[in-house]
Scaffold this active site. Structure first.
Site, PDB file in Angstrom:
ATOM      1  N   ARG A  66      64.410  44.427  -3.671  1.00 24.34           N
ATOM      2  CA  ARG A  66      63.604  43.845  -2.560  1.00 24.34           C
ATOM      3  C   ARG A  66      64.492  44.069  -1.053  1.00 24.34           C
ATOM      4  O   ARG A  66      63.734  43.939  -0.387  1.00 24.34           O
ATOM      5  CB  ARG A  66      63.293  42.405  -2.988  1.00 24.34           C
ATOM      6  CG  ARG A  66      62.549  41.805  -1.880  1.00 24.34           C
ATOM      7  CD  ARG A  66      61.766  40.803  -2.398  1.00 24.34           C
ATOM      8  NE  ARG A  66      62.473  39.826  -3.272  1.00 24.34           N
ATOM      9  CZ  ARG A  66      63.208  38.819  -3.031  1.00 24.34           C
ATOM     10  NH1 ARG A  66      63.771  38.756  -1.859  1.00 24.34           N
ATOM     11  NH2 ARG A  66      63.905  38.260  -3.997  1.00 24.34           N
ATOM     12  N   LYS A 216      49.187  54.169  10.016  1.00 23.80           N
ATOM     13  CA  LYS A 216      48.131  54.947  10.868  1.00 23.80           C
ATOM     14  C   LYS A 216      48.987  56.226  10.862  1.00 23.80           C
ATOM     15  O   LYS A 216      48.920  57.059  10.330  1.00 23.80           O
ATOM     16  CB  LYS A 216      47.793  53.933  12.006  1.00 23.80           C
ATOM     17  CG  LYS A 216      47.492  52.688  11.958  1.00 23.80           C
ATOM     18  CD  LYS A 216      46.210  52.513  11.271  1.00 23.80           C
ATOM     19  CE  LYS A 216      45.546  51.414  10.930  1.00 23.80           C
ATOM     20  NZ  LYS A 216      45.699  50.299  11.634  1.00 23.80           N
TER      21      LYS A 216
HETATM   22  C1  LIG Z   1      45.779  48.799  11.194  1.00 25.72           C
HETATM   23  C2  LIG Z   1      46.423  48.076  12.457  1.00 25.72           C
HETATM   24  C3  LIG Z   1      47.296  47.157  12.002  1.00 25.72           C
HETATM   25  C4  LIG Z   1      47.513  46.729  10.525  1.00 25.72           C
HETATM   26  O1  LIG Z   1      47.809  47.459   9.688  1.00 25.72           O
HETATM   27  P1  LIG Z   1      47.740  47.652   8.102  1.00 25.72           P
HETATM   28  O2  LIG Z   1      48.898  48.614   7.664  1.00 25.72           O
HETATM   29  O3  LIG Z   1      46.249  48.116   7.901  1.00 25.72           O
HETATM   30  O4  LIG Z   1      48.199  46.286   7.724  1.00 25.72           O
HETATM   31  C5  LIG Z   1      47.907  46.565  13.123  1.00 25.72           C
HETATM   32  N1  LIG Z   1      47.831  46.604  14.222  1.00 25.72           N
HETATM   33  C6  LIG Z   1      46.978  47.574  14.686  1.00 25.72           C
HETATM   34  C7  LIG Z   1      46.835  47.911  16.200  1.00 25.72           C
HETATM   35  C8  LIG Z   1      46.211  48.281  13.653  1.00 25.72           C
HETATM   36  O5  LIG Z   1      45.265  49.304  14.167  1.00 25.72           O
END
Ligand SMILES: *Cc1c(COP(=O)(O)O)cnc(C)c1O
Length: 400
Positions: A66, A216
């Site tokens: 972890r 992303k």
């Molecule tokens: C998608 C997103 C998140 C969260 O990311 P996840 O991996 O889906 O939890 C946080 N901040 C922004 C600006 C995002 O677009």
């Protein structure tokens, strides 16, 4: 692993070069370019003395799965090297990166200042769990840092911004906010998912803790969830400790995918930017399009801030359409050939999503009439994407 005393090779080489080599450890027996993917819970120690020694600094070596293995360490050190952060902590999602930092910063009776345009789940966390823990969140207009100084209280524990906001794309003047935070001795946290360190250098602009939903653009292929938190020297240990205390962890296969994604990030972002440019040019000509919300667009109300502080624009933007009926909107969105209708962004494929900012604004209510569509420009050919949108506009027009 970024050591506390010795900075990594801070900004040696251009960013493309750093992306190709950062975090690569060919010391010892290792001759393979990429790190192994360790699937680990238990780590065995040869002797009691070794076990005790590992317990003294569990963040630094191999201790328990972890806490991370060389797989997560390779990603973390690579990512920290990009902008010369003191260190990076990887966690299971972008949202867990945000909640880890917010939980660490404030305690009962304290106050957080949060930009009104943050990612909606950030806001839900502040208004839900943080509020239940006795921490008050006050929202401020992201475009008015001049109003921010008077919002500070004696018990303000941190300022959290997202610039641009990933739905409505207002920018925050980060150097101005950072100067106020420094004067008040309060840390500044930035969700930098849109720009990544490639297009906005957090530490050159006075940020203390930066968050990237690596889900992303870093992962870039819509196949893993991951969050990355980088910190300056003051905040690295507290953030690492909080992530451990909360049981946060990035799965090894996902950390590996993020490291692989990082290697091509510059190429992909450049392409996403060109695609967004092409789509915005075409969209601006459509009579239904009232406004293009992309910081690189010359008519964006804060385009000057983008020009001053950013070195590029990624492929996520919104367009404001004049009001249309729900049936007309469905006719547009239901039959798109290349654009997918779904959450998230930053992958190779184009996406479109209707948004309603009115439900998640308090400091500066969203009063624009019409439909806000968020578009992620993927890596397809821009001609095909434009043809797809053109057919969608035609279907929508046949309803009015
Ligand atoms: C998608 C997103 C998140 C969260 O990311 P996840 O991996 O889906 O939890 C946080 N901040 C922004 C600006 C995002 O677009």
């Amino acid at each position: 692993m970024t050591s506390r005393n010795k900075r990594p090779d801070y900004k040696i080489g251009d960013i493309e070069t750093r992306l190709s080599h950062a975090g690569m450890d060919l010391s010892g027996e290792r001759q393979v370019v990429n790190p192994p993917v360790y699937h680990a819970s238990t780590v065995l120690f040869p002797t009691l003395a070794d076990l005790r020694q590992a317990s003294d600094s569990p963040f630094d070596g191999l201790y328990y799965g972890r806490f991370g293995t060389p797989t997560q360490r390779a990603l973390e050190s690579a990512y920290a090297e990009l902008n010369g952060a003191e260190g990076c902590v990887s966690v299971g999602s972008g949202l867990s990166a945000i909640t880890t930092v917010l939980s660490m910063l404030a305690s009962r009776g304290q106050h957080m200042l949060v930009a009104d345009n943050v990612y909606d789940p950030t806001r839900k966390f502040c208004d839900g769990l943080l509020s239940g823990w006795g921490i008050e969140t006050e929202y401020f207009d992201p475009a008015r840092p001049d109003q921010l100084a008077e919002c500070f209280r004696k018990d303000t524990a941190g300022v959290f911004i997202e610039s641009p906001g990933s739905m409505t794309f207002e920018l925050t003047d980060v150097p101005a906010v950072s100067a106020i935070c420094r004067a008040k001795d309060v840390p500044l946290v930035l969700d930098n998912t849109w720009a990544t360190p490639l297009f906005f250098d957090e530490y050159e602009h006075g940020v203390n803790i930066a968050i990237n939903a690596a889900t992303k653009y870093v992962v870039g292929h819509a196949d893993a969830l991951l969050g990355l938190i980088t910190c300056d020297a003051t905040w690295y240990r507290p953030v690492r400790s909080a992530a451990i205390a909360l049981g946060q962890y990035a799965a090894p296969d996902d950390a590996y995918l993020a490291l692989r994604g990082l290697r091509t990030l510059a190429l992909r972002l450049t392409q996403h930017e060109q695609q967004a440019q092409a789509l915005c040019h075409w969209l601006a000509e459509q009579p239904e399009v009232q406004q293009i919300l992309w910081p690189a667009w010359s008519e964006h109300p804060q385009h000057d801030i983008w020009q001053r502080d950013f070195t590029g624009a990624s492929g996520l933007f919104s367009v404001l359409l004049s009001p249309v009926s729900d049936d007309a909107l469905s006719a547009f969105l239901d039959n798109l050939r290349w654009f997918g209708l779904g959450y998230s962004w930053g992958g190779f494929e184009s996406l479109v999503l209707p948004m309603n900012p009115a439900t998640c604004r308090t400091a500066k209510p969203w009063q624009q009439e019409g439909v806000l569509l968020r578009i992620h420009a993927g890596l397809e050919s821009s001609e095909d994407l434009i043809d797809d949108l053109a057919a969608g506009f035609e279907r929508m027009r046949s309803y009015s």
